[in-house]
Design a protein around this motif. Structure first.
Motif, PDB file in Angstrom:
ATOM      1  N   GLY A  83      53.132  17.285  95.838  1.00 30.41           N
ATOM      2  CA  GLY A  83      53.392  16.526  94.629  1.00 30.41           C
ATOM      3  C   GLY A  83      53.089  15.040  94.756  1.00 30.41           C
ATOM      4  O   GLY A  83      53.342  14.425  95.789  1.00 30.41           O
ATOM      5  N   ASP A 117      50.958  21.301  87.163  1.00 33.95           N
ATOM      6  CA  ASP A 117      50.319  22.070  88.238  1.00 33.95           C
ATOM      7  C   ASP A 117      48.916  22.463  87.788  1.00 33.95           C
ATOM      8  O   ASP A 117      48.631  23.628  87.517  1.00 33.95           O
ATOM      9  CB  ASP A 117      51.165  23.306  88.551  1.00 33.95           C
ATOM     10  CG  ASP A 117      50.674  24.056  89.783  1.00 33.95           C
ATOM     11  OD1 ASP A 117      49.767  23.553  90.465  1.00 33.95           O
ATOM     12  OD2 ASP A 117      51.193  25.158  90.045  1.00 33.95           O
ATOM     13  N   ILE A 152      51.135  18.290  90.944  1.00 37.08           N
ATOM     14  CA  ILE A 152      50.954  19.011  92.201  1.00 37.08           C
ATOM     15  C   ILE A 152      49.470  19.042  92.526  1.00 37.08           C
ATOM     16  O   ILE A 152      48.677  19.660  91.821  1.00 37.08           O
ATOM     17  CB  ILE A 152      51.525  20.437  92.102  1.00 37.08           C
ATOM     18  CG1 ILE A 152      53.035  20.374  91.807  1.00 37.08           C
ATOM     19  CG2 ILE A 152      51.275  21.214  93.384  1.00 37.08           C
ATOM     20  CD1 ILE A 152      53.677  21.728  91.600  1.00 37.08           C
TER      21      ILE A 152
END
Length: 313
Positions: free
Chosen positions: A220, A169, A192
């Protein structure tokens, strides 16, 4: 109307009473009161329709146990759905509720998973937080052990990402953690991204040859699989499966809506349990009939001509 600003009131053309239980004529005095105090008409009263057959619009009913059903047949296969704190798109499993040889259980605790034929990891509004919840609550060990014992493990969208080795992320959209380890049951890694993918898709589920359809909505982006699970009509691909296809996942919401694929999936679970496959569709999942029923109810109980006049039609 009393709590609305004047500009908001001007947007209101009238009222419809929805999901009313009882005799609609008893509301006539209430309609008169509303008309006298707001200057707007009540265009109709829609009765409460039980078993309408349309997906739930939010998770409130789901969290209250809407999906909890009694086991109907000894020759049924048990499927467990994990009730994650940030669960989303739980309607992906609704088509399974109508199948007479499926017993769907919604599970909140790892200790309650038991020995089902399949475990479904659903979508999530915050994949990283739900992944950490699963780790801390002991779901990792239970899922891995179930997989080793032959249980089919399925991940849809967020659940698919969780089945992989790593979730990154970099823009801290869901967490400040940056990177978290997944279950490691599938050879994929997910990043992500800032932009969200939103698209309808149709294609073929490669292991079964069955047509599937639905939509993708996710941040994603996962590594491409050597053996993609689904090949879409636009030549793109989605999803990954283990060598024996017992662990699989994809981004396609609504994958179980397709009758032939759903029956193939259930029959494979039946074979694993030692039951004879059914080989035919038992519970067609057709939302069009539900929409037609709702439309007929609206025409019967709403002043449609009055609504048309508002629309200048």
């Amino acid at each position: 109307m009393e709590v609305l600003a004047e500009w908001e009131r001007r947007l209101v053309a009238g009222f419809i009473v929805n999901k009313f239980r009882g005799q609609a004529s008893l509301l006539e005095s209430a309609h008169t009161y509303v008309r006298d105090h707001t200057g707007r008409d009540v265009f109709g009263v829609i009765p409460y329709l039980s078993n309408l057959g349309l997906p739930e619009e939010d998770s409130v009913s789901f969290k209250k146990g809407l999906f909890n059903r009694e086991k109907e047949s000894v020759e049924s296969v048990e499927i467990v759905l994990l009730n994650l704190p940030h669960i989303s798109n739980f309607t992906d499993v609704e088509p399974l509720l109508d199948e007479p040889d499926v017993h769907l259980r919604v599970v909140d605790r790892a200790a309650d998973v038991g020995q089902p034929a399949a475990i479904i990891l659903p979508g999530s509004k915050n994949v990283i937080h739900d992944l950490e919840y699963m780790r801390s609550e002991g779901f990792f060990q239970v899922i891995r052990r179930a997989s080793e014992e032959g249980c089919e493990i399925v991940g849809i969208c967020g659940g698919y990402m969780m089945l992989g080795r790593l979730i990154s992320d970099p823009f801290q959209i869901e967490s400040k953690a940056g990177k978290v380890d997944g279950l490691g049951l599938l050879p994929l890694e997910t990043t992500i991204e800032k932009e969200k993918n939103l698209i309808r898709k149709r294609g073929v589920h490669n292991p079964s040859g069955c047509a599937v359809f639905g939509y993708e909505i996710h941040h994603g982006i996962s590594t491409e699989a050597e053996r993609p699970l689904i090949r879409f009509e636009d030549s793109s691909a989605c999803g990954t499966s283990s060598r024996d296809d017992r662990i699989w996942g994809c981004y396609l919401h609504g994958v179980f809506d397709a009758d032939e694929f759903r029956r193939w999936f259930i029959d494979r679970l039946r074979l694993q349990k030692g039951l004879k496959p059914v080989g035919r569709i038992l519970a067609p999942y057709d939302l069009e009939n539900a929409f037609d029923r709702l439309a007929d109810c609206l025409r019967e109980n709403v002043d449609i001509e009055g609504v048309y006049r508002l629309l200048s039609l």
